[in-house]
Design a protein around this motif. Structure first.
Motif, short mmCIF file in Angstrom:
data_model
loop_
_atom_site.label_atom_id
_atom_site.label_comp_id
_atom_site.label_asym_id
_atom_site.label_seq_id
_atom_site.Cartn_x
_atom_site.Cartn_y
_atom_site.Cartn_z
N ASP A 26 33.83 29.60 -45.48
CA ASP A 26 34.30 29.93 -46.84
C ASP A 26 35.18 28.83 -47.40
N ILE A 27 36.02 28.27 -46.56
CA ILE A 27 36.90 27.19 -47.01
C ILE A 27 36.07 25.96 -47.36
N ILE A 28 35.08 25.65 -46.55
CA ILE A 28 34.22 24.49 -46.82
C ILE A 28 33.48 24.67 -48.15
N ALA A 29 32.92 25.85 -48.38
CA ALA A 29 32.20 26.11 -49.62
C ALA A 29 33.13 26.01 -50.82
N THR A 30 34.34 26.53 -50.72
CA THR A 30 35.31 26.47 -51.81
C THR A 30 35.73 25.04 -52.09
N LEU A 31 36.00 24.28 -51.05
CA LEU A 31 36.39 22.88 -51.23
C LEU A 31 35.26 22.06 -51.84
N GLY A 32 34.05 22.27 -51.39
CA GLY A 32 32.91 21.53 -51.94
C GLY A 32 32.71 21.82 -53.41
N ALA A 33 32.77 23.10 -53.79
CA ALA A 33 32.60 23.48 -55.20
C ALA A 33 33.74 22.93 -56.05
N ALA A 34 34.97 22.94 -55.53
CA ALA A 34 36.11 22.42 -56.27
C ALA A 34 35.99 20.91 -56.47
N CYS A 35 35.54 20.20 -55.45
CA CYS A 35 35.33 18.75 -55.57
C CYS A 35 34.26 18.44 -56.61
N GLN A 36 33.15 19.18 -56.58
CA GLN A 36 32.09 18.97 -57.55
C GLN A 36 32.60 19.22 -58.96
N SER A 37 33.34 20.30 -59.17
CA SER A 37 33.87 20.61 -60.50
C SER A 37 34.81 19.52 -61.00
N GLY A 44 32.36 13.81 -67.15
CA GLY A 44 31.85 14.42 -68.37
C GLY A 44 30.40 14.83 -68.34
N ARG A 45 29.85 15.10 -67.17
CA ARG A 45 28.48 15.58 -67.05
C ARG A 45 28.35 16.43 -65.79
N THR A 46 27.26 17.20 -65.71
CA THR A 46 27.05 18.06 -64.56
C THR A 46 26.05 17.43 -63.60
N PHE A 47 26.12 17.81 -62.34
CA PHE A 47 25.16 17.35 -61.34
C PHE A 47 23.93 18.25 -61.33
N ASP A 48 24.09 19.49 -61.74
CA ASP A 48 22.98 20.44 -61.72
C ASP A 48 22.16 20.29 -63.00
N ASN A 49 20.87 20.65 -62.92
CA ASN A 49 20.03 20.64 -64.11
C ASN A 49 20.47 21.75 -65.05
N VAL A 50 20.72 21.39 -66.30
CA VAL A 50 21.16 22.34 -67.31
C VAL A 50 20.21 22.21 -68.50
#
Length: 92
Positions: A26-37, A44-50
């Motif tokens: 859970d900590i790894i997933a939270t840290l990864g998502a926070a780093c990506q954000s 100023g752009r997203t990594f995911d297809n939008v």
């Protein structure tokens, strides 16, 4: 927005030196998502297809520059309200 599997990616990386404890997932997933954000906000752009729908005033020019890049796909284009082409499933 589609989410990147940070838990799987970081866990896979850490397994090269030994598996992380199960409680760390859970900590790894939270840290990864926070780093990506944080990186996405900074650049100023997203990594995911939008998906975006945009309208432009071409002013009679032959070249059109889009507001966002990189462009992964274009599903339709219309000129003066008339569809010039439409793709049913651009990601298929």
């Amino acid at each position: 927005m589609a989410s990147i599997d940070w838990n799987g990616r970081i866990t896979s990386y850490l397994q090269k030196t030994g598996p992380p404890p199960a409680a760390a997932s859970d900590i790894i997933a939270t840290l990864g998502a926070a780093c990506q954000s944080a990186v996405e906000r900074f650049i100023g752009r997203t990594f995911d297809n939008v998906e975006y729908t945009e309208a432009y005033d071409g002013n009679g020019r032959a070249v059109l520059f889009l507001r966002r890049d990189p462009v992964v796909s274009v599903s339709s284009v219309s000129i003066n309200g008339a569809a010039t082409f439409t793709i049913a499933n651009p990601l298929a």
